[in-house]
Design an enzyme around this catalytic site. Sequence first.
Site, PDB file in Angstrom:
ATOM      1  N   ASP A   1      -6.657   4.614  -4.515  1.00 19.31           N
ATOM      2  CA  ASP A   1      -7.364   4.433  -3.240  1.00 19.31           C
ATOM      3  C   ASP A   1      -8.032   5.783  -2.941  1.00 19.31           C
ATOM      4  O   ASP A   1      -8.286   6.565  -3.863  1.00 19.31           O
ATOM      5  CB  ASP A   1      -6.389   3.976  -2.144  1.00 19.31           C
ATOM      6  CG  ASP A   1      -7.118   3.527  -0.873  1.00 19.31           C
ATOM      7  OD1 ASP A   1      -7.821   2.510  -0.919  1.00 19.31           O
ATOM      8  OD2 ASP A   1      -7.020   4.211   0.155  1.00 19.31           O
TER       9      ASP A   1
ATOM     10  N   LYS B   1       0.867  -1.186   0.000  1.00 19.25           N
ATOM     11  CA  LYS B   1       0.000   0.000   0.000  1.00 19.25           C
ATOM     12  C   LYS B   1       0.898   1.227   0.000  1.00 19.25           C
ATOM     13  O   LYS B   1       2.036   1.171   0.456  1.00 19.25           O
ATOM     14  CB  LYS B   1      -0.890   0.009   1.248  1.00 19.25           C
ATOM     15  CG  LYS B   1      -2.132   0.881   1.106  1.00 19.25           C
ATOM     16  CD  LYS B   1      -3.265   0.182   0.395  1.00 19.25           C
ATOM     17  CE  LYS B   1      -4.468   1.069   0.221  1.00 19.25           C
ATOM     18  NZ  LYS B   1      -5.633   0.324  -0.274  1.00 19.25           N
TER      19      LYS B   1
HETATM   20  P1  NAD Z   1     -13.100   8.128  -2.486  1.00 20.28           P
HETATM   21  O1  NAD Z   1     -12.070   9.129  -2.166  1.00 20.28           O
HETATM   22  O2  NAD Z   1     -13.572   7.993  -3.892  1.00 20.28           O
HETATM   23  O3  NAD Z   1     -14.394   8.352  -1.572  1.00 20.28           O
HETATM   24  C1  NAD Z   1     -14.392   8.465  -0.188  1.00 20.28           C
HETATM   25  C2  NAD Z   1     -15.745   8.998   0.227  1.00 20.28           C
HETATM   26  O4  NAD Z   1     -15.862   8.933   1.633  1.00 20.28           O
HETATM   27  C3  NAD Z   1     -16.011  10.450  -0.165  1.00 20.28           C
HETATM   28  O5  NAD Z   1     -17.340  10.551  -0.607  1.00 20.28           O
HETATM   29  C4  NAD Z   1     -15.869  11.202   1.158  1.00 20.28           C
HETATM   30  O6  NAD Z   1     -16.676  12.365   1.203  1.00 20.28           O
HETATM   31  C5  NAD Z   1     -16.393  10.157   2.108  1.00 20.28           C
HETATM   32  N1  NAD Z   1     -16.008  10.327   3.500  1.00 20.28           N
HETATM   33  C6  NAD Z   1     -14.808  10.604   4.035  1.00 20.28           C
HETATM   34  N2  NAD Z   1     -14.911  10.662   5.384  1.00 20.28           N
HETATM   35  C7  NAD Z   1     -16.199  10.404   5.684  1.00 20.28           C
HETATM   36  C8  NAD Z   1     -16.942  10.328   6.882  1.00 20.28           C
HETATM   37  N3  NAD Z   1     -16.352  10.497   8.053  1.00 20.28           N
HETATM   38  N4  NAD Z   1     -18.255  10.043   6.798  1.00 20.28           N
HETATM   39  C9  NAD Z   1     -18.857   9.847   5.621  1.00 20.28           C
HETATM   40  N5  NAD Z   1     -18.199   9.908   4.451  1.00 20.28           N
HETATM   41  C10 NAD Z   1     -16.907  10.184   4.482  1.00 20.28           C
HETATM   42  O7  NAD Z   1     -12.538   6.740  -1.940  1.00 20.28           O
HETATM   43  P2  NAD Z   1     -12.974   5.266  -2.362  1.00 20.28           P
HETATM   44  O8  NAD Z   1     -12.026   4.794  -3.393  1.00 20.28           O
HETATM   45  O9  NAD Z   1     -14.435   5.215  -2.604  1.00 20.28           O
HETATM   46  O10 NAD Z   1     -12.598   4.489  -1.021  1.00 20.28           O
HETATM   47  C11 NAD Z   1     -13.498   4.388   0.082  1.00 20.28           C
HETATM   48  C12 NAD Z   1     -13.112   3.193   0.927  1.00 20.28           C
HETATM   49  O11 NAD Z   1     -13.154   2.022   0.123  1.00 20.28           O
HETATM   50  C13 NAD Z   1     -11.689   3.253   1.509  1.00 20.28           C
HETATM   51  O12 NAD Z   1     -11.660   2.610   2.744  1.00 20.28           O
HETATM   52  C14 NAD Z   1     -10.895   2.451   0.502  1.00 20.28           C
HETATM   53  O13 NAD Z   1      -9.686   1.939   1.060  1.00 20.28           O
HETATM   54  C15 NAD Z   1     -11.906   1.377   0.180  1.00 20.28           C
HETATM   55  N6  NAD Z   1     -11.640   0.669  -1.064  1.00 20.28           N
HETATM   56  C16 NAD Z   1     -11.667   1.314  -2.255  1.00 20.28           C
HETATM   57  C17 NAD Z   1     -11.387   0.612  -3.407  1.00 20.28           C
HETATM   58  C18 NAD Z   1     -11.450   1.250  -4.753  1.00 20.28           C
HETATM   59  O14 NAD Z   1     -11.281   0.537  -5.746  1.00 20.28           O
HETATM   60  N7  NAD Z   1     -11.727   2.534  -4.885  1.00 20.28           N
HETATM   61  C19 NAD Z   1     -11.065  -0.745  -3.344  1.00 20.28           C
HETATM   62  C20 NAD Z   1     -11.064  -1.387  -2.114  1.00 20.28           C
HETATM   63  C21 NAD Z   1     -11.355  -0.655  -0.973  1.00 20.28           C
END
Ligand code: NAD
Length: 406
Positions: A143, A103
């Site tokens: 991410d 990561k």
């Molecule tokens: P992103 O940056 O696209 O979105 C994150 C979202 O979370 C945003 O809408 C933000 O406003 C919101 N957010 C942040 N803090 C918050 C809070 N306290 N309460 C409510 N909303 C909040 O990120 P993403 O890629 O969607 O990732 C989100 C999660 O999913 C992370 O934990 C990431 O590690 C996990 N994840 C993502 C992927 C991927 O392919 N994008 C894959 C596996 C896991």
Amino acid sequence: MNNPFENALSQLKRATALTSFDEKFLKRIGHPNRQIRVSIPVEMDDGRLNMFEGYRVQFNNARGPYKGGIRFHQDTDIEEVKALAFWMALKCAVVNIPMGGGKGGVTVNPKELSKGELERLSRGWMRAMADVVGPQKDVPAPDVNTTPQIMQWMSDEFGKITGDTSGAVITGKPLEAGGSEGRGTATAQGGFYVFEALRKRLGLPETCTVAIQGFGNAGQFAAKLWHEAGHKVVAVSDSQSAIRNSAGIDILALIEHKRSTRSVADFAGAETFTSDDVLYEPCDLLIPAALENQIHEGNADRIQAKAILELANGPITPEADDILHAKGTPVVPDILANAGGVTVSTFEWEQNLKGEHWGEEAVFERLKQIMEREAVLIADRAKELNTDLRRAAFVVALERIQEAMK
Ligand code: NAD
């Protein structure tokens, strides 16, 4: 605030207590192979030079090259990246893809940067890491707060430095830069396949009410998928606010509203309320899709959902896991539920290495097969071990890593 790496180690300890593992293996798997910290100089638009701290943790590569996203966030630090790298090693083993776990990250609030500054930071991260990443060594991906555009800048920078322009050094690129069909929606799509495979075992009805925390890549596509499949998304939040409508939210209109206002707040036809309270909405399924440590010892007993599917990484602390388990609320763990992202990332890597481009249908067919097969296997293992899905997923993953390390 819980230290995410300590949470990860605590999860490890709980799972390995269930069945026997080699002692030396257990000692090794709690430590990352390598932790890299770099200083990234970035010239700001006003001519000043700012220094940013960047990270890459290469946790375990027994099953293949390190694989895992890069996070740009103001609270990101090496402990968080270490935990995320550990979970990636397990996640790749859960879905049985030929990848290890890594990561990366940068401590930065990217919303405070101009596009030019963001590009210089992204290229700077790759310049600092070009020696340690590569198609056969370590393959990063997006991410939180990192986008296909950022992946393209990094891929381009790697090509300039090394001459390898295959794109296989990084995944989650835009389609025109060697990205895979389906990568944008893969995390949510994989979670949906797992949900469908396990819905009955989770005790959920055919049509569910759903609350989603986070409306970024994972949360938005999840909302769309569950909505399109006929479920009712009744509450959604982002970092600033939450909205609810017990009759169901029009998700396509909400995506447009979020795009134009950059917030879910004040969406017509829904009530706006405090962001964190989305976790306590009465619903069948709660999908945390934001950040770590959202459900903890202090609030787990307020959860009303009948089941939880973790699209975010590490949203539930080990103490909260116990409270939910005692309440009879099943949790589909992150290392299974959100593994669709890394699975399609691996398809992208494979396509780049072979110079191929697969159609969306082929990508989702392969993804579905993998997610359903591993979800059922883990649910069966949980039954056999008389434990929860998280511990069972850990056991399955650790057995596969141990086998590879032999
Ligand atoms: P992103 O940056 O696209 O979105 C994150 C979202 O979370 C945003 O809408 C933000 O406003 C919101 N957010 C942040 N803090 C918050 C809070 N306290 N309460 C409510 N909303 C909040 O990120 P993403 O890629 O969607 O990732 C989100 C999660 O999913 C992370 O934990 C990431 O590690 C996990 N994840 C993502 C992927 C991927 O392919 N994008 C894959 C596996 C896991």
